[in-house]
Design an enzyme around this catalytic site. Sequence first.
Site, short mmCIF file in Angstrom:
data_model
loop_
_atom_site.label_atom_id
_atom_site.label_comp_id
_atom_site.label_asym_id
_atom_site.label_seq_id
_atom_site.Cartn_x
_atom_site.Cartn_y
_atom_site.Cartn_z
N ALA A 26 4.40 -22.72 95.37
CA ALA A 26 4.08 -21.69 96.37
C ALA A 26 5.00 -21.73 97.58
CB ALA A 26 2.63 -21.85 96.82
N ARG A 38 -2.08 -24.71 100.47
CA ARG A 38 -2.61 -25.92 101.10
C ARG A 38 -2.19 -26.16 102.54
NH1 ARG A 38 -2.03 -26.91 95.80
NH2 ARG A 38 -3.74 -27.94 94.72
N HIS A 122 1.73 -20.45 85.17
CA HIS A 122 0.40 -19.98 85.61
C HIS A 122 0.25 -18.48 85.42
CE1 HIS A 122 -0.14 -23.75 88.38
NE2 HIS A 122 -0.47 -23.99 87.12
N CYS A 130 -7.91 -6.65 78.29
CA CYS A 130 -9.36 -6.54 78.19
C CYS A 130 -9.95 -7.85 77.69
CB CYS A 130 -9.73 -5.39 77.26
SG CYS A 130 -11.51 -5.26 76.93
N CYS A 133 -11.75 -6.59 73.88
CA CYS A 133 -10.96 -6.19 72.72
C CYS A 133 -9.50 -6.66 72.79
CB CYS A 133 -11.02 -4.68 72.52
SG CYS A 133 -10.08 -3.73 73.75
N CYS A 158 -12.81 0.17 75.20
CA CYS A 158 -14.14 -0.38 74.92
C CYS A 158 -14.98 -0.61 76.17
CB CYS A 158 -14.01 -1.68 74.13
SG CYS A 158 -13.46 -3.09 75.13
N SER A 196 3.99 -29.00 96.13
CA SER A 196 3.39 -30.24 96.61
C SER A 196 3.22 -31.26 95.50
CB SER A 196 2.03 -29.94 97.25
OG SER A 196 1.16 -29.35 96.28
N ASN A 216 10.96 -29.64 99.92
CA ASN A 216 9.60 -29.22 100.25
C ASN A 216 9.33 -29.59 101.71
OD1 ASN A 216 7.12 -28.03 99.13
ND2 ASN A 216 6.19 -29.98 99.69
#
Length: 249
Positions: A26, A38, A122, A130, A133, A158, A196, A216
Amino acid sequence: MSYNQKIKEIVRLVRESKKTLALTGAGISTESGIPDYRSPGTGLWEKHDPAKTASLSALRKDPARFYSVNLNRWIAFNHAKPNAAHYALTQLEKMGLLTGVITQNIDSLHVRSGAARVWEVHGHLRTCHCMECRESYSFDYLVQNFKSGDNPPRCAKCKGVLRPDVVLFEDRMNEDFYQATQVISGCQLMLVAGSSLTVYPVAGLPGVAKQIVIINRTPTPYDEEAAVVVHENTGQAFQDIMAEMSKGF
């Protein structure tokens, strides 16, 4: 080692490595206007307990609340633009110095920066499907339904509830993660940017690399094992890396 010495050392390691991968979190996207999770005072998880608001059980239990809490934030992600760090990694890939990017982010900024090989472990916010279905739709379709008053957004076929193609809490990891665990084999250098390194199983990936560089703003559990650690904004650090890199070409 001074900051400038660290930048020079990173450039040397990248040039000498025969297989380099980036792992981004992030923190690489904060300069694009996307809050991380965080950071004290601004982290998204300080405002909402993700286990209660961004989990699979939260979606199943109360899908309308799930979208009320999360969707506007995700829409904002889709309006963000890549920053210097994203473009630097894409340039390194085009120069043949980076095999690809493994990212924990769902914001698609690496893809938008022109990167060819990105493993979005991720998931992402370009598509949805859906839950009943499995019919696939663009994420824009989900957003349009929500803005039209359809909360939760539903399948046209559906009427099942739609969900974005992201890895929620309690979800299994996606196919990109398993591909990443394969591509990382033989990695000589991993550039960790804006992570992190506390969210597993992704946080375990740097342990496979022969050497690690960490960029970082705050310390990580891998700092003592890293060849170089730079506590700086990723955008600034990568601008300096690319400036130093250009001196040798």
